[in-house]
Structures are given as C-alpha cells and as structure tokens.
Design an enzyme around this catalytic site. Sequence first.
Site, PDB file in Angstrom:
ATOM      1  CG  ASP A  34     -10.429  -7.179   4.052  1.00 66.78           C
ATOM      2  OD1 ASP A  34     -10.983  -6.482   4.934  1.00 66.78           O
ATOM      3  OD2 ASP A  34      -9.191  -7.235   3.912  1.00 66.78           O
ATOM      4  CG  ASP A 210      -5.070  -5.895   4.135  1.00 69.14           C
ATOM      5  OD1 ASP A 210      -5.040  -5.038   5.038  1.00 69.14           O
ATOM      6  OD2 ASP A 210      -6.130  -6.294   3.600  1.00 69.14           O
TER       7      ASP A 210
HETATM    8  O1  LIG Z   1      -8.420  -3.727   7.966  1.00 68.22           O
HETATM    9  C1  LIG Z   1      -7.718  -4.203   7.127  1.00 68.22           C
HETATM   10  C2  LIG Z   1      -8.311  -4.840   5.917  1.00 68.22           C
HETATM   11  N1  LIG Z   1      -9.700  -4.455   5.794  1.00 68.22           N
HETATM   12  C3  LIG Z   1      -9.929  -3.086   5.309  1.00 68.22           C
HETATM   13  C4  LIG Z   1     -11.419  -2.900   5.072  1.00 68.22           C
HETATM   14  C5  LIG Z   1     -11.702  -1.480   4.742  1.00 68.22           C
HETATM   15  C6  LIG Z   1     -11.569  -0.406   5.584  1.00 68.22           C
HETATM   16  N2  LIG Z   1     -11.969   0.721   4.941  1.00 68.22           N
HETATM   17  C7  LIG Z   1     -12.329   0.401   3.677  1.00 68.22           C
HETATM   18  C8  LIG Z   1     -12.808   1.195   2.627  1.00 68.22           C
HETATM   19  C9  LIG Z   1     -13.098   0.577   1.425  1.00 68.22           C
HETATM   20  C10 LIG Z   1     -12.938  -0.791   1.268  1.00 68.22           C
HETATM   21  C11 LIG Z   1     -12.463  -1.592   2.315  1.00 68.22           C
HETATM   22  C12 LIG Z   1     -12.177  -0.974   3.514  1.00 68.22           C
HETATM   23  N3  LIG Z   1      -6.372  -4.194   7.149  1.00 68.22           N
HETATM   24  C13 LIG Z   1      -5.684  -3.588   8.162  1.00 68.22           C
HETATM   25  S1  LIG Z   1      -4.586  -4.459   9.127  1.00 68.22           S
HETATM   26  C14 LIG Z   1      -4.122  -3.085  10.047  1.00 68.22           C
HETATM   27  C15 LIG Z   1      -4.834  -1.980   9.639  1.00 68.22           C
HETATM   28  C16 LIG Z   1      -4.640  -0.682  10.214  1.00 68.22           C
HETATM   29  C17 LIG Z   1      -4.593  -0.545  11.599  1.00 68.22           C
HETATM   30  C18 LIG Z   1      -4.383   0.702  12.152  1.00 68.22           C
HETATM   31  C19 LIG Z   1      -4.223   1.836  11.333  1.00 68.22           C
HETATM   32  C20 LIG Z   1      -4.268   1.694   9.953  1.00 68.22           C
HETATM   33  C21 LIG Z   1      -4.489   0.437   9.385  1.00 68.22           C
HETATM   34  C22 LIG Z   1      -5.726  -2.272   8.562  1.00 68.22           C
HETATM   35  C23 LIG Z   1      -6.613  -1.283   7.920  1.00 68.22           C
HETATM   36  O2  LIG Z   1      -7.312  -0.556   8.601  1.00 68.22           O
HETATM   37  N4  LIG Z   1      -6.614  -1.260   6.570  1.00 68.22           N
HETATM   38  C24 LIG Z   1      -7.456  -0.321   5.856  1.00 68.22           C
HETATM   39  C25 LIG Z   1      -6.774   1.015   5.722  1.00 68.22           C
HETATM   40  C26 LIG Z   1      -5.416   1.138   5.956  1.00 68.22           C
HETATM   41  C27 LIG Z   1      -4.815   2.398   5.880  1.00 68.22           C
HETATM   42  C28 LIG Z   1      -5.563   3.506   5.525  1.00 68.22           C
HETATM   43  C29 LIG Z   1      -6.933   3.354   5.268  1.00 68.22           C
HETATM   44  C30 LIG Z   1      -7.535   2.107   5.362  1.00 68.22           C
END
Ligand SMILES: O=C(CNCCc1c[nH]c2ccccc12)Nc1scc(-c2ccccc2)c1C(=O)NCc1ccccc1
Length: 325
Positions: A34, A210
């Site tokens: 990730d 990402d």
């Molecule tokens: O967290 C990460 C990378 N790791 C994800 C790990 C993970 C989180 N559920 C998982 C489920 C399965 C596998 C990995 C993961 N990236 C970032 S930067 C900003 C945001 C964000 C901040 C605020 C609001 C939204 C996004 C995210 C984010 O929440 N992405 C996931 C997501 C983005 C959009 C919709 C859903 C999820």
Amino acid sequence: DSGSVTASPRQQDTEYLCPVQIGSPAQTLPLDFDTGSSDLWVFSTDTPRSEVNGQTVYDASSSSSAKRLSGATWKISYGDGSSSSGIVYLDTVTVGGLTVSRQAVEAAKQVSSSFSRDTSSSGLLGLAFSSINTVSPNQQKTFFDNAMPHLDAPLFTADLKHNADGRYNFGYIDKSAYTGSISYTPVDNSQGFWGFTATVDGTDVTGIADTGTTLIYLPDSIVTSYYSQVSGARYDSSNAGYIFPCGSSMPDFSFNVGGGGGGGGTVTVPGSYVNFAPTDQTGQTCFGGLQSDSSIGISIFGDIALKAAFVVFDGGNKQLGWAAK
Ligand SMILES: O=C(CNCCc1c[nH]c2ccccc12)Nc1scc(-c2ccccc2)c1C(=O)NCc1ccccc1
C-alpha cells in the site's frame, strides 16, 4: 540487494496481494502492498478469534527472532471507515528475497469488519513515507525505508496488471517490464504520500499514487466531463458514485506526467478498466472506476490508473516515474 515479488489481483482487481515471509522459521502471509499508508500490520494470534475469518495469522510466540517492542501501540483508520489497531513486534521480514532484520511488525488486536470479511488478505505492507506511520510513542520505519540503504538503487517499482499477476521490484528497474521511456515527475511527500502533479485535458491535477486504493478519485470537473461522453451515465446517490449501462463502451482516460522539456509522457487507462464492476447481480448497471474526489479532499490515482503503467517510486531522488507497458 534487491527483491522481486508477485502481486496477485483479488476480486476484480480490488486489491493486489503479495506473499511476505515474517519471522524464524518463516511464516508466509499474503499482504496488500500500500503506497498510500505506512504501517506494516498483520492479522495475528493477538487478533480476537471472532474477527479472524480464514486469514493466515502471524504468531510472534513461534518466531525465535520476534521481540516485543514494549509499550508501543498503533491505530490506523482509512477513508472508507475501516480501521485496525494493536501492538508491535520487531521481527525479520523478507519480500521477494530482500530481508530487513528488525522490521516493525504491527500485530492487530482489533480489525474492523471490512478487513475481517476480506478472507484473502492478512494485512497491509505500507510503502508511503514513514512520517505517517502510526506507531506510538516511537514512530517506526516502513519496510522500504529500512531496506533502502541496502538496495542497489533507492527505489521500488509497481507493475500491477488487469486480472493478471503483476510484480513489485525493489532496488532495480526491469527494462523488459515497460515500453518507450520513463517520464519522471517530482514527488511532494509533505503529507507522507507519493504526491505528484499530472495534467488531464490541459488541467493540472495534484494527487497521490496509491496502490492501496482501488479506484481513481479526481476533481468533479474532470469526472463530469468524462462521463458526459457516456450515454446513460449519471451520478447515483445510492451508489455514491457514477454509474452507467454495463454494455457501454467507455472512452479511454489519459493523463500526462513530467510535462517538462521532453514533453513528458502520457498514461492511457483503457476504457475497459473504467468499466469497473456491476452494482448488482443483474449486471445491468455498472460502477465507474473513475469517481469524484469531492468527499475525499485529495485526488487519488489508485489501482485503476496504476495498472495501466509501469511506475517507479524513487525514494532516493523523491520522484515518480511513469512508463507505458
Ligand atoms: O488509505 C489509503 C491507502 N490505504 C487503503 C487501505 C485500505 C482501506 N480499506 C481497504 C480495503 C481493502 C484493502 C485495502 C484497504 N489511501 C488514502 S489517502 C486518502 C484517503 C481517503 C481519505 C478520506 C476519505 C477517503 C479516502 C485514502 C483511503 O482511505 N483510501 C482507501 C479508500 C478510498 C476511497 C474509498 C474507499 C477506500
């Protein structure tokens, strides 16, 4: 040193899992690499049985090289509302033949339901910058940060594929993995992410690369104009996103990076990748792989974009390289 590991797609490319060896003797866990977070956390024997649902778990007590990092805890939450938290061990971690001897392995004492339901993943291996690692009171380094000084080159590459095994390489660039030249663009890591600026239809977009986020989230103006080309496409509040008839032929989506002297390079996401998945069993209506970032506050170039390119995450020069493949 260098390393090379296969990245296998799960559930229509919603995530990509890589086998990681932890401890002595080695315990192999499938982890989601990730580049959007910086904690290496795993399901473990410390995770309540009720929250473990078939995942392979890490057992520190059966690893002769494991040492509890006393007093250390971690807690992380993601934009989709998922979260996990727990305690910390230092142990030997090997990825594709590349070993880090005292890596912080964050054992989960709690995981939210979406992680419990994801039976194929035993956790995450964070590859963003260590400045956003959540271990307290002493922040810990990512696997890449710990490995970097020993790597032949201070970089790793992501070569994700649509419905096929891809690869993460550490310490070298595999020239046979891409076509043409690699276009580099500076990285802004002030928020701990691999931040960069791309140009979409002449508009500059600042976002992050990402691998942990499935879809692409961009400014409304760009997303609206994309879907205006697809008849029957509309924003649907119950799905909280753009949907369209599954039979639609979707336009390709391109963005330019490294627009400097050499004119930079263009990444083209095939329209078929934007036709992400049906919203229901009938298969009539499909959910778009390109969505608005208005509820997020940051633009995210997730797996849908990354799997259309060969991407160099250059930690030494703080730059991102993009190439066609
Ligand atoms: O967290 C990460 C990378 N790791 C994800 C790990 C993970 C989180 N559920 C998982 C489920 C399965 C596998 C990995 C993961 N990236 C970032 S930067 C900003 C945001 C964000 C901040 C605020 C609001 C939204 C996004 C995210 C984010 O929440 N992405 C996931 C997501 C983005 C959009 C919709 C859903 C999820």
